[in-house]
Design a protein around this motif. Structure first.
Motif, PDB file in Angstrom:
ATOM      1  N   SER A 128       0.839  -1.207   0.000  1.00  0.00           N
ATOM      2  CA  SER A 128       0.000   0.000   0.000  1.00  0.00           C
ATOM      3  C   SER A 128       0.868   1.248   0.000  1.00  0.00           C
ATOM      4  O   SER A 128       0.559   2.238  -0.677  1.00  0.00           O
ATOM      5  CB  SER A 128      -0.907   0.003   1.238  1.00  0.00           C
ATOM      6  OG  SER A 128      -1.850  -1.045   1.194  1.00  0.00           O
ATOM      7  N   ILE A 129       1.962   1.210   0.760  1.00  0.00           N
ATOM      8  CA  ILE A 129       2.861   2.361   0.851  1.00  0.00           C
ATOM      9  C   ILE A 129       3.577   2.603  -0.474  1.00  0.00           C
ATOM     10  O   ILE A 129       3.655   3.743  -0.960  1.00  0.00           O
ATOM     11  CB  ILE A 129       3.878   2.141   1.984  1.00  0.00           C
ATOM     12  CG1 ILE A 129       3.152   2.136   3.342  1.00  0.00           C
ATOM     13  CG2 ILE A 129       4.966   3.204   1.967  1.00  0.00           C
ATOM     14  CD1 ILE A 129       4.017   1.699   4.505  1.00  0.00           C
ATOM     15  N   THR A 130       4.081   1.542  -1.077  1.00  0.00           N
ATOM     16  CA  THR A 130       4.848   1.710  -2.321  1.00  0.00           C
ATOM     17  C   THR A 130       3.972   2.090  -3.514  1.00  0.00           C
ATOM     18  O   THR A 130       4.464   2.658  -4.493  1.00  0.00           O
ATOM     19  CB  THR A 130       5.622   0.419  -2.665  1.00  0.00           C
ATOM     20  OG1 THR A 130       4.701  -0.679  -2.758  1.00  0.00           O
ATOM     21  CG2 THR A 130       6.661   0.117  -1.612  1.00  0.00           C
ATOM     22  N   SER A 131       2.683   1.793  -3.426  1.00  0.00           N
ATOM     23  CA  SER A 131       1.785   2.119  -4.543  1.00  0.00           C
ATOM     24  C   SER A 131       1.060   3.447  -4.342  1.00  0.00           C
ATOM     25  O   SER A 131       0.319   3.888  -5.227  1.00  0.00           O
ATOM     26  CB  SER A 131       0.752   1.005  -4.743  1.00  0.00           C
ATOM     27  OG  SER A 131      -0.044   0.834  -3.583  1.00  0.00           O
ATOM     28  N   ALA A 132       1.276   4.086  -3.194  1.00  0.00           N
ATOM     29  CA  ALA A 132       0.588   5.344  -2.911  1.00  0.00           C
ATOM     30  C   ALA A 132       1.158   6.481  -3.743  1.00  0.00           C
ATOM     31  O   ALA A 132       2.342   6.481  -4.101  1.00  0.00           O
ATOM     32  CB  ALA A 132       0.718   5.678  -1.422  1.00  0.00           C
ATOM     33  N   GLN A 133       0.308   7.440  -4.066  1.00  0.00           N
ATOM     34  CA  GLN A 133       0.723   8.666  -4.742  1.00  0.00           C
ATOM     35  C   GLN A 133       0.559   9.803  -3.745  1.00  0.00           C
ATOM     36  O   GLN A 133      -0.552  10.216  -3.436  1.00  0.00           O
ATOM     37  CB  GLN A 133      -0.124   8.901  -5.994  1.00  0.00           C
ATOM     38  CG  GLN A 133       0.054   7.848  -7.069  1.00  0.00           C
ATOM     39  CD  GLN A 133       1.447   7.872  -7.675  1.00  0.00           C
ATOM     40  OE1 GLN A 133       2.000   8.940  -7.954  1.00  0.00           O
ATOM     41  NE2 GLN A 133       2.021   6.690  -7.901  1.00  0.00           N
ATOM     42  N   TRP A 134       1.688  10.299  -3.231  1.00  0.00           N
ATOM     43  CA  TRP A 134       1.669  11.337  -2.208  1.00  0.00           C
ATOM     44  C   TRP A 134       2.384  12.579  -2.724  1.00  0.00           C
ATOM     45  O   TRP A 134       3.578  12.760  -2.493  1.00  0.00           O
ATOM     46  CB  TRP A 134       2.350  10.838  -0.931  1.00  0.00           C
ATOM     47  CG  TRP A 134       1.530   9.863  -0.155  1.00  0.00           C
ATOM     48  CD1 TRP A 134       0.173   9.796  -0.085  1.00  0.00           C
ATOM     49  CD2 TRP A 134       2.013   8.800   0.676  1.00  0.00           C
ATOM     50  NE1 TRP A 134      -0.223   8.776   0.747  1.00  0.00           N
ATOM     51  CE2 TRP A 134       0.898   8.144   1.228  1.00  0.00           C
ATOM     52  CE3 TRP A 134       3.294   8.341   1.007  1.00  0.00           C
ATOM     53  CZ2 TRP A 134       1.006   7.071   2.083  1.00  0.00           C
ATOM     54  CZ3 TRP A 134       3.400   7.270   1.873  1.00  0.00           C
ATOM     55  CH2 TRP A 134       2.276   6.641   2.417  1.00  0.00           C
TER      56      TRP A 134
END
Length: 449
Positions: free
Chosen positions: A305-311
């Motif tokens: 979830s963290i690596t696929s997030a767009q922040w």
């Protein structure tokens, strides 16, 4: 003072008890009368506590039932339209002052509280002290309206700590009552009351402590409360504010499925999580600037979830991976999306902490795209050894722009520390741990439980 009542047939009696340090005071009689009072003084507070518990048990066995106090103060006034205007600009004092005028016209003490606290925020010197006294007196006089009996009790039991700004609770820490608390309700009740009370409608900063002091701590019930009554103005959320291992081990705490909470709070700028067994779902938090996840065994799904997030606005990312014994089974290649700065254009601080795979991570760091944009790099609590320090030192030019590199609580000897001591402006090397000859390389994370 806790009150118990017994009503059966012609009997209509009350019994009240109050405990302060080593002094136990009881009052009893027929309901509707003042009754009689008795005070007992003990040598030690624990003796008074034992007497308190014994007497409460005796009364409940006889059929006495605890009576919760009722709110008798005037109900607070509310204007949804003016509150919506504040929500659109929660840091603009003008919206609060307009609301203050309306509330004062309705005879609600919150109007005066807003005006006083706003004046206090602009005052200097002795005027601040004078206004603080006025604010404290007003809050005490109108505690029933501004907090209600339930939240007032939780403040008294230290299960709720509230910081006020411009007439509303700005920040709050909610935790389970202590073992010796007199309260009949738990952390779920406290959080529910806070989020529904008018004083909590503009909450900006929320910290959740240990949810249960008996057995495994589970945040699932709190997640349901936050999803049911999401605080619309919330900017900062910290779930897992407990001392480890004093209150609980990290791996014993179940954060659970936080996806509904994240979806309900899209305006968060800071999110900090501490515990295990966590699911994040799709991390769509366009305003988020700081994200921290402290774990003794990071689940693979959470990392995905963290690596696929767009922040687009994230500046601070810190993740504790943990021990393989608790699910933290990773290698350097698993971190590659972060090292490539995927979806992280503003990132300035990266923490890859409590890492068991430092040997495969070290060679990737120097060549990473994200390193070039960082100001600080945190590799603390991991398994860096002298051989890994040699790899970092061989690529010294890649690290020299950093303001700070933290390699504390790893497994470096004086030789390894010397190799990287001057990689950048500040290198933190404190509290290194020994390497044990276990036949498997001797690597172990600082927080593996």
């Amino acid at each position: 003072m806790p009150r118990f009542e017994f009503k059966e047939g012609s009997s209509s009696k009350f019994w009240e008890v109050d405990l302060k340090d080593a002094v136990l005071t009881t009052r009893w009689g027929r309901i509707g009368t003042d009754g009689q009072e008795k005070t007992q003084k003990f040598k030690q507070p624990y003796e008074a506590r034992q007497a308190y518990q014994k007497q409460v048990l005796e009364k409940t066995k006889k059929g006495y039932k605890r009576v919760k106090p009722k709110d008798t103060a005037p109900a607070p006034k509310s204007n949804p339209e003016l509150e919506d205007a504040i929500l659109r600009a929660p840091d603009d004092a003008d919206g609060y002052l307009v609301y203050a005028d309306w509330l004062q016209g309705q005879g609600d003490p919150r109007g005066e509280l807003i005006a006083l606290q706003h004046a206090m925020s602009r005052a200097r010197g002795a005027e601040v002290t004078k206004l603080k006294r006025k604010v404290a007196a007003l809050q005490k006089e109108h505690e029933g309206t501004l907090l209600g009996v339930g939240l007032s009790a939780m403040v008294g039991e230290k299960a709720l700590q509230a910081g006020w700004r411009w007439g509303f609770i700005y920040s709050a820490r909610v935790t389970s009552p202590d073992y010796d608390a007199d309260a009949d309700f738990d952390i779920v009740d406290t959080l529910s009351m806070l989020l529904q009370h008018p004083s909590g409608r503009l909450l900006r900063d929320l910290t959740l402590g240990i949810p249960d002091r008996d057995g495994d701590a589970d945040y699932t019930r709190l997640t349901k409360v936050l999803t049911k009554w999401p605080p619309k103005a919330l900017s900062r959320l910290f779930m897992g504010d407990f001392l480890f291992p004093d209150e609980s081990e990290l791996s014993w705490v179940r954060l659970g499925n936080l996806a509904p909470v994240i979806q309900a709070l899209p305006h968060l700028t800071e999110l900090r999580l501490r515990g295990g067994d966590v699911r994040l779902g799709a991390l769509e938090l366009p305003e988020l600037q700081r994200f921290t996840l402290e774990s003794a065994g990071l689940p693979k799904a959470a990392w995905q979830s963290i690596t696929s997030a767009q922040w687009p606005k994230l500046e601070h990312l810190e993740v504790w991976f943990g021990s393989e014994n608790h699910g933290g089974r990773f290698r350097g290649k698993d971190v590659q999306p972060i090292l490539d700065a995927t979806g992280l254009p503003k990132l300035k601080h990266l923490g890859l902490c409590n890492v068991a795979f430092s040997d495969s991570l070290a060679p990737l760091l120097a060549k990473s795209k994200v390193l070039k944009q960082l100001e600080t790099l945190d590799l603390s609590k991991g398994t860096l050894m002298d051989a890994d320090a040699e790899v970092l030192a061989a690529n010294a030019a890649a690290f020299k722009h950093l303001k700070k590199l933290d390699v504390s609580r790893n497994q470096l000897t004086s030789t390894g520390i010397k190799l990287i001591a001057k990689l950048c402006r500040e290198v933190v090397t404190a509290r290194q741990r020994e390497v044990y000859d276990d036949g498997e390389g001797g690597r172990y994370v600082a927080i593996g439980e």
